[in-house]
Design a protein around this motif. Structure first.
Motif, PDB file in Angstrom:
ATOM      1  N   GLU A  94       0.835  -1.204   0.000  1.00 47.13           N
ATOM      2  CA  GLU A  94       0.000   0.000   0.000  1.00 47.13           C
ATOM      3  C   GLU A  94       0.872   1.257   0.000  1.00 47.13           C
ATOM      4  O   GLU A  94       0.628   2.198  -0.769  1.00 47.13           O
ATOM      5  N   GLN A  95       1.910   1.256   0.829  1.00 44.58           N
ATOM      6  CA  GLN A  95       2.813   2.404   0.882  1.00 44.58           C
ATOM      7  C   GLN A  95       3.529   2.583  -0.461  1.00 44.58           C
ATOM      8  O   GLN A  95       3.718   3.714  -0.926  1.00 44.58           O
ATOM      9  N   GLY A  96       3.926   1.492  -1.075  1.00 44.69           N
ATOM     10  CA  GLY A  96       4.582   1.560  -2.377  1.00 44.69           C
ATOM     11  C   GLY A  96       3.667   2.132  -3.449  1.00 44.69           C
ATOM     12  O   GLY A  96       4.075   2.981  -4.252  1.00 44.69           O
ATOM     13  N   TYR A  97       2.436   1.670  -3.472  1.00 41.45           N
ATOM     14  CA  TYR A  97       1.470   2.192  -4.444  1.00 41.45           C
ATOM     15  C   TYR A  97       1.174   3.669  -4.179  1.00 41.45           C
ATOM     16  O   TYR A  97       1.050   4.463  -5.107  1.00 41.45           O
ATOM     17  N   ARG A  98       1.077   4.045  -2.918  1.00 40.34           N
ATOM     18  CA  ARG A  98       0.826   5.445  -2.589  1.00 40.34           C
ATOM     19  C   ARG A  98       2.007   6.329  -3.015  1.00 40.34           C
ATOM     20  O   ARG A  98       1.819   7.454  -3.482  1.00 40.34           O
ATOM     21  N   ALA A  99       3.206   5.807  -2.861  1.00 39.91           N
ATOM     22  CA  ALA A  99       4.393   6.550  -3.307  1.00 39.91           C
ATOM     23  C   ALA A  99       4.313   6.805  -4.804  1.00 39.91           C
ATOM     24  O   ALA A  99       4.573   7.922  -5.270  1.00 39.91           O
ATOM     25  N   PHE A 100       3.954   5.787  -5.543  1.00 42.26           N
ATOM     26  CA  PHE A 100       3.903   5.939  -6.983  1.00 42.26           C
ATOM     27  C   PHE A 100       2.776   6.884  -7.398  1.00 42.26           C
ATOM     28  O   PHE A 100       2.953   7.700  -8.315  1.00 42.26           O
ATOM     29  N   ALA A 101       1.640   6.805  -6.727  1.00 44.25           N
ATOM     30  CA  ALA A 101       0.533   7.722  -7.023  1.00 44.25           C
ATOM     31  C   ALA A 101       0.946   9.166  -6.744  1.00 44.25           C
ATOM     32  O   ALA A 101       0.667  10.068  -7.549  1.00 44.25           O
ATOM     33  N   LEU A 102       1.620   9.390  -5.623  1.00 42.62           N
ATOM     34  CA  LEU A 102       2.079  10.731  -5.272  1.00 42.62           C
ATOM     35  C   LEU A 102       3.104  11.236  -6.291  1.00 42.62           C
ATOM     36  O   LEU A 102       3.058  12.397  -6.699  1.00 42.62           O
ATOM     37  N   PHE A 103       3.993  10.365  -6.715  1.00 46.12           N
ATOM     38  CA  PHE A 103       4.993  10.731  -7.718  1.00 46.12           C
ATOM     39  C   PHE A 103       4.311  11.172  -9.010  1.00 46.12           C
ATOM     40  O   PHE A 103       4.684  12.182  -9.607  1.00 46.12           O
ATOM     41  N   GLU A 104       3.300  10.428  -9.436  1.00 43.05           N
ATOM     42  CA  GLU A 104       2.565  10.795 -10.650  1.00 43.05           C
ATOM     43  C   GLU A 104       1.855  12.135 -10.494  1.00 43.05           C
ATOM     44  O   GLU A 104       1.890  12.962 -11.394  1.00 43.05           O
ATOM     45  N   ARG A 105       1.195  12.327  -9.351  1.00 42.95           N
ATOM     46  CA  ARG A 105       0.472  13.584  -9.110  1.00 42.95           C
ATOM     47  C   ARG A 105       1.422  14.779  -9.099  1.00 42.95           C
ATOM     48  O   ARG A 105       1.029  15.889  -9.429  1.00 42.95           O
ATOM     49  N   ALA A 106       2.661  14.540  -8.697  1.00 41.58           N
ATOM     50  CA  ALA A 106       3.648  15.622  -8.626  1.00 41.58           C
ATOM     51  C   ALA A 106       4.320  15.875  -9.981  1.00 41.58           C
ATOM     52  O   ALA A 106       5.242  16.673 -10.059  1.00 41.58           O
ATOM     53  N   GLY A 107       3.873  15.207 -11.015  1.00 40.62           N
ATOM     54  CA  GLY A 107       4.405  15.455 -12.345  1.00 40.62           C
ATOM     55  C   GLY A 107       5.228  14.334 -12.933  1.00 40.62           C
ATOM     56  O   GLY A 107       5.592  14.370 -14.098  1.00 40.62           O
ATOM     57  N   GLY A 108       5.591  13.351 -12.147  1.00 39.66           N
ATOM     58  CA  GLY A 108       6.317  12.198 -12.663  1.00 39.66           C
ATOM     59  C   GLY A 108       7.739  12.461 -13.108  1.00 39.66           C
ATOM     60  O   GLY A 108       8.273  11.731 -13.935  1.00 39.66           O
ATOM     61  N   GLN A 109       8.356  13.492 -12.559  1.00 41.19           N
ATOM     62  CA  GLN A 109       9.730  13.825 -12.925  1.00 41.19           C
ATOM     63  C   GLN A 109      10.667  13.592 -11.740  1.00 41.19           C
ATOM     64  O   GLN A 109      10.411  14.086 -10.656  1.00 41.19           O
ATOM     65  N   PRO A 110      11.750  12.829 -11.953  1.00 40.67           N
ATOM     66  CA  PRO A 110      12.724  12.703 -10.872  1.00 40.67           C
ATOM     67  C   PRO A 110      13.505  14.001 -10.719  1.00 40.67           C
ATOM     68  O   PRO A 110      13.598  14.754 -11.682  1.00 40.67           O
ATOM     69  N   PRO A 111      14.040  14.297  -9.593  1.00 35.98           N
ATOM     70  CA  PRO A 111      13.984  13.471  -8.395  1.00 35.98           C
ATOM     71  C   PRO A 111      12.611  13.560  -7.724  1.00 35.98           C
ATOM     72  O   PRO A 111      11.931  14.570  -7.816  1.00 35.98           O
ATOM     73  N   ALA A 112      12.255  12.480  -7.069  1.00 37.83           N
ATOM     74  CA  ALA A 112      10.979  12.414  -6.371  1.00 37.83           C
ATOM     75  C   ALA A 112      11.020  13.303  -5.129  1.00 37.83           C
ATOM     76  O   ALA A 112      12.088  13.597  -4.588  1.00 37.83           O
ATOM     77  N   SER A 113       9.848  13.708  -4.692  1.00 39.16           N
ATOM     78  CA  SER A 113       9.744  14.530  -3.486  1.00 39.16           C
ATOM     79  C   SER A 113      10.130  13.720  -2.252  1.00 39.16           C
ATOM     80  O   SER A 113      10.172  12.487  -2.274  1.00 39.16           O
ATOM     81  N   LYS A 114      10.365  14.437  -1.179  1.00 41.08           N
ATOM     82  CA  LYS A 114      10.700  13.784   0.087  1.00 41.08           C
ATOM     83  C   LYS A 114       9.565  12.855   0.526  1.00 41.08           C
ATOM     84  O   LYS A 114       9.816  11.769   1.034  1.00 41.08           O
ATOM     85  N   GLY A 115       8.323  13.275   0.306  1.00 43.29           N
ATOM     86  CA  GLY A 115       7.173  12.452   0.683  1.00 43.29           C
ATOM     87  C   GLY A 115       7.146  11.121  -0.048  1.00 43.29           C
ATOM     88  O   GLY A 115       6.878  10.073   0.549  1.00 43.29           O
ATOM     89  N   VAL A 116       7.435  11.144  -1.351  1.00 45.64           N
ATOM     90  CA  VAL A 116       7.480   9.910  -2.138  1.00 45.64           C
ATOM     91  C   VAL A 116       8.566   8.995  -1.595  1.00 45.64           C
ATOM     92  O   VAL A 116       8.350   7.797  -1.387  1.00 45.64           O
ATOM     93  N   CYS A 117       9.728   9.560  -1.339  1.00 48.56           N
ATOM     94  CA  CYS A 117      10.855   8.767  -0.837  1.00 48.56           C
ATOM     95  C   CYS A 117      10.559   8.185   0.549  1.00 48.56           C
ATOM     96  O   CYS A 117      10.943   7.046   0.842  1.00 48.56           O
ATOM     97  N   GLN A 118       9.842   8.939   1.380  1.00 49.44           N
ATOM     98  CA  GLN A 118       9.464   8.416   2.692  1.00 49.44           C
ATOM     99  C   GLN A 118       8.477   7.261   2.558  1.00 49.44           C
ATOM    100  O   GLN A 118       8.599   6.255   3.260  1.00 49.44           O
ATOM    101  N   TYR A 119       7.517   7.392   1.655  1.00 49.30           N
ATOM    102  CA  TYR A 119       6.591   6.284   1.403  1.00 49.30           C
ATOM    103  C   TYR A 119       7.363   5.036   0.971  1.00 49.30           C
ATOM    104  O   TYR A 119       7.102   3.935   1.448  1.00 49.30           O
ATOM    105  N   LEU A 120       8.308   5.212   0.060  1.00 46.21           N
ATOM    106  CA  LEU A 120       9.095   4.071  -0.419  1.00 46.21           C
ATOM    107  C   LEU A 120       9.915   3.452   0.703  1.00 46.21           C
ATOM    108  O   LEU A 120      10.036   2.226   0.801  1.00 46.21           O
TER     109      LEU A 120
END
Length: 172
Positions: A94-120
């Motif tokens: 669930e945390q992994g899927y949420r990280a990916f959803a957040l990454f997509e919502r943020a534009g899908g460009q690396p580097p990922a936000s701190k929130g995405v990295c924390q979810y991962l």
């Protein structure tokens, strides 16, 4: 620069290749709560295959809740520990899927936000904990439970590799 998930092989291809071959393993028609949990797990895999990480997170979160309920009802300690390990695995997914959803919502460009990295990071911790708990269980005499344990051990290993790859691809 193209989003990471659009570059060959991309995260989506990796997720689909990783999850689809296992979609039917051990998920025969099982009645009751276990069957419901299996169906929720399958719904999550279908959702991510269809490019819906939020739907996947919702379905696997429900499967985690179902595993928790099964663990609370279970009288046999070994089986209760299996359900608890499954709950932990599902929460990691669930945390992994949420990280990916957040990454997509943020534009899908690396580097990922701190929130995405924390979810991962949280996802990786949960998956590792589940893997350790599943491996620590004694062998089940019941073939269905033994197969379930083995299937989830394999899933934790797949998710461990997946999360490591995501952390690298998303520059966490």
């Amino acid at each position: 620069m193209k989003p990471v998930f659009l570059q060959p092989p991309g995260i989506w291809v990796f997720l689909i290749v990783l999850l689809i071959p296992n979609a039917g393993n051990g998920l025969a028609q099982v009645p009751g709560e276990i069957g419901g949990m299996n169906r929720l797990e399958q719904q999550a895999e279908n959702a991510i295959a269809n490019g819906d990480p939020e739907g996947a997170a919702l379905s696997i979160g429900k499967a985690a809740l179902m595993a928790k309920i099964l663990a609370q009802k279970e009288e046999h300690q070994q089986t209760r520990l299996l359900y608890q390990a499954e709950e932990t695995l599902f929460r990691g997914q669930e945390q992994g899927y949420r990280a990916f959803a957040l990454f997509e919502r943020a534009g899908g460009q690396p580097p990922a936000s701190k929130g995405v990295c924390q979810y991962l990071s949280h996802a990786a911790e949960k998956v590792k904990q589940s893997q350790n708990d599943l491996k620590a269980l004694a062998d089940f005499t019941n073939e269905l439970l033994r197969d379930r344990q083995q299937r989830h051990i394999e899933k934790t290993q797949e998710w461990e590799r997946l999360l490591q790859g995501l952390e690298q691809d998303l520059s966490c």
